[in-house]
Design a protein around this motif. Sequence first.
Motif, PDB file in Angstrom:
ATOM      1  N   MET A 148      19.223   1.304   5.948  1.00 44.84           N
ATOM      2  CA  MET A 148      20.325   2.229   6.210  1.00 44.84           C
ATOM      3  C   MET A 148      21.458   1.533   6.960  1.00 44.84           C
ATOM      4  N   LEU A 149      21.087   0.712   7.931  1.00 46.00           N
ATOM      5  CA  LEU A 149      22.101  -0.023   8.691  1.00 46.00           C
ATOM      6  C   LEU A 149      22.874  -0.963   7.773  1.00 46.00           C
ATOM      7  N   HIS A 150      22.169  -1.569   6.819  1.00 45.71           N
ATOM      8  CA  HIS A 150      22.792  -2.471   5.851  1.00 45.71           C
ATOM      9  C   HIS A 150      23.881  -1.739   5.058  1.00 45.71           C
ATOM     10  N   LEU A 151      23.588  -0.533   4.620  1.00 45.99           N
ATOM     11  CA  LEU A 151      24.546   0.259   3.857  1.00 45.99           C
ATOM     12  C   LEU A 151      25.748   0.658   4.714  1.00 45.99           C
ATOM     13  N   ILE A 152      25.514   0.971   5.973  1.00 45.08           N
ATOM     14  CA  ILE A 152      26.613   1.357   6.873  1.00 45.08           C
ATOM     15  C   ILE A 152      27.545   0.168   7.106  1.00 45.08           C
ATOM     16  N   VAL A 153      26.974  -1.013   7.388  1.00 44.22           N
ATOM     17  CA  VAL A 153      27.798  -2.203   7.614  1.00 44.22           C
ATOM     18  C   VAL A 153      28.564  -2.559   6.343  1.00 44.22           C
ATOM     19  N   PHE A 154      27.886  -2.466   5.191  1.00 43.00           N
ATOM     20  CA  PHE A 154      28.543  -2.735   3.912  1.00 43.00           C
ATOM     21  C   PHE A 154      29.722  -1.789   3.701  1.00 43.00           C
ATOM     22  N   SER A 155      29.534  -0.506   3.986  1.00 39.51           N
ATOM     23  CA  SER A 155      30.600   0.484   3.809  1.00 39.51           C
ATOM     24  C   SER A 155      31.749   0.246   4.780  1.00 39.51           C
ATOM     25  N   VAL A 156      31.428  -0.096   6.016  1.00 38.61           N
ATOM     26  CA  VAL A 156      32.476  -0.336   7.016  1.00 38.61           C
ATOM     27  C   VAL A 156      33.338  -1.530   6.590  1.00 38.61           C
ATOM     28  N   PHE A 157      32.700  -2.622   6.174  1.00 41.91           N
ATOM     29  CA  PHE A 157      33.490  -3.781   5.765  1.00 41.91           C
ATOM     30  C   PHE A 157      34.196  -3.543   4.434  1.00 41.91           C
ATOM     31  N   GLY A 158      33.664  -2.676   3.596  1.00 47.48           N
ATOM     32  CA  GLY A 158      34.385  -2.277   2.399  1.00 47.48           C
ATOM     33  C   GLY A 158      35.665  -1.530   2.750  1.00 47.48           C
ATOM     34  N   LEU A 159      35.575  -0.635   3.737  1.00 47.22           N
ATOM     35  CA  LEU A 159      36.763   0.090   4.194  1.00 47.22           C
ATOM     36  C   LEU A 159      37.760  -0.852   4.869  1.00 47.22           C
ATOM     37  N   VAL A 160      37.257  -1.827   5.633  1.00 50.14           N
ATOM     38  CA  VAL A 160      38.147  -2.818   6.252  1.00 50.14           C
ATOM     39  C   VAL A 160      38.872  -3.607   5.169  1.00 50.14           C
ATOM     40  N   CYS A 161      38.168  -3.948   4.109  1.00 49.52           N
ATOM     41  CA  CYS A 161      38.767  -4.686   2.998  1.00 49.52           C
ATOM     42  C   CYS A 161      39.868  -3.860   2.324  1.00 49.52           C
ATOM     43  N   VAL A 162      39.591  -2.610   2.059  1.00 53.13           N
ATOM     44  CA  VAL A 162      40.593  -1.741   1.418  1.00 53.13           C
ATOM     45  C   VAL A 162      41.784  -1.522   2.351  1.00 53.13           C
ATOM     46  N   ALA A 163      41.518  -1.308   3.647  1.00 52.27           N
ATOM     47  CA  ALA A 163      42.611  -1.118   4.604  1.00 52.27           C
ATOM     48  C   ALA A 163      43.467  -2.375   4.711  1.00 52.27           C
ATOM     49  N   GLY A 164      42.840  -3.549   4.703  1.00 51.72           N
ATOM     50  CA  GLY A 164      43.606  -4.791   4.730  1.00 51.72           C
ATOM     51  C   GLY A 164      44.452  -4.967   3.486  1.00 51.72           C
ATOM     52  N   ALA A 165      43.913  -4.568   2.326  1.00 49.01           N
ATOM     53  CA  ALA A 165      44.681  -4.677   1.081  1.00 49.01           C
ATOM     54  C   ALA A 165      45.876  -3.729   1.078  1.00 49.01           C
ATOM     55  N   VAL A 166      45.675  -2.515   1.575  1.00 46.83           N
ATOM     56  CA  VAL A 166      46.791  -1.563   1.659  1.00 46.83           C
ATOM     57  C   VAL A 166      47.830  -2.072   2.655  1.00 46.83           C
ATOM     58  N   ASN A 167      47.369  -2.604   3.789  1.00 41.96           N
ATOM     59  CA  ASN A 167      48.290  -3.152   4.788  1.00 41.96           C
ATOM     60  C   ASN A 167      49.057  -4.339   4.226  1.00 41.96           C
ATOM     61  N   LEU A 168      48.406  -5.145   3.390  1.00 39.13           N
ATOM     62  CA  LEU A 168      49.070  -6.270   2.748  1.00 39.13           C
ATOM     63  C   LEU A 168      50.250  -5.790   1.911  1.00 39.13           C
ATOM     64  N   LEU A 169      50.076  -4.669   1.237  1.00 39.98           N
ATOM     65  CA  LEU A 169      51.133  -4.162   0.357  1.00 39.98           C
ATOM     66  C   LEU A 169      52.272  -3.494   1.108  1.00 39.98           C
ATOM     67  N   VAL A 170      52.011  -2.881   2.253  1.00 37.92           N
ATOM     68  CA  VAL A 170      53.058  -2.128   2.935  1.00 37.92           C
ATOM     69  C   VAL A 170      53.810  -2.943   3.980  1.00 37.92           C
ATOM     70  N   GLN A 171      53.340  -4.144   4.291  1.00 36.07           N
ATOM     71  CA  GLN A 171      54.037  -4.968   5.273  1.00 36.07           C
ATOM     72  C   GLN A 171      55.374  -5.433   4.723  1.00 36.07           C
ATOM     73  N   ARG A 172      56.352  -5.526   5.606  1.00 38.52           N
ATOM     74  CA  ARG A 172      57.675  -5.981   5.180  1.00 38.52           C
ATOM     75  C   ARG A 172      57.869  -7.465   5.455  1.00 38.52           C
ATOM     76  N   HIS A 173      57.077  -8.032   6.345  1.00 44.10           N
ATOM     77  CA  HIS A 173      57.212  -9.444   6.669  1.00 44.10           C
ATOM     78  C   HIS A 173      56.095 -10.231   5.978  1.00 44.10           C
ATOM     79  N   PRO A 174      56.427 -11.314   5.286  1.00 49.47           N
ATOM     80  CA  PRO A 174      55.421 -12.038   4.510  1.00 49.47           C
ATOM     81  C   PRO A 174      54.281 -12.630   5.343  1.00 49.47           C
ATOM     82  N   ILE A 175      54.554 -13.052   6.566  1.00 49.23           N
ATOM     83  CA  ILE A 175      53.486 -13.607   7.403  1.00 49.23           C
ATOM     84  C   ILE A 175      52.471 -12.530   7.734  1.00 49.23           C
ATOM     85  N   ASN A 176      52.927 -11.324   8.011  1.00 51.36           N
ATOM     86  CA  ASN A 176      52.000 -10.223   8.284  1.00 51.36           C
ATOM     87  C   ASN A 176      51.161  -9.905   7.046  1.00 51.36           C
TER      88      ASN A 176
END
Length: 172
Positions: free
Chosen positions: A1-29
């Motif tokens: 169960m813990l494995h699934l929770i960690v997997f889901s959390v890092f999946g959400l971090v990955c999706v949030a990072g991808a969305v943040n990549l698209l909405v940033q206005r500065h290329p370094i960010n």
Amino acid sequence: MLHLIVFSVFGLVCVAGAVNLLVQRHPINSALSLVVVMGSLAVEYLLLGAEFVAAMQVIVYAGAIMVLFVFVIMLLNAGEEELTKGSRVAMLFGIPGVLIGTVLVAWVLLEHSGTGSVAVGALPGPPKVIGWLLFHDFLLPFEVTSVLVLIAIMGAVVLASPPKSEHRDRKA
């Protein structure tokens, strides 16, 4: 169960990072957001038991490729991007295209996911086998990808270079 929770959390971090990549206005960010995506993907690979792929994700992509991206960003001297209204063609074809693509990916994942059990050792895992697959069976796609990255960098350098003026400092 813990494995699934960690997997889901890092999946959400990955999706949030991808969305943040698209909405940033500065290329370094955006590049830093891409590092977050790469790092969370490495953790996902680690949780799936692909230790070699996780290490390569960190070393090659989060390390070398990101240094290359930052080098190109610095070479271009890219500042904050301007916000534009957008293209009507992009709105006309882009939004329906994204919706159709999302439905197709969801359908393929639901219908053909292959979530049945797999025998231990049935999938390629040792570095020797992965290396053989990468540099023998999948050599052409591997090399095509590297050539595409090289062409993209060359295009960025050409686009960033100042236009050649016909009347440059003519001194008598």
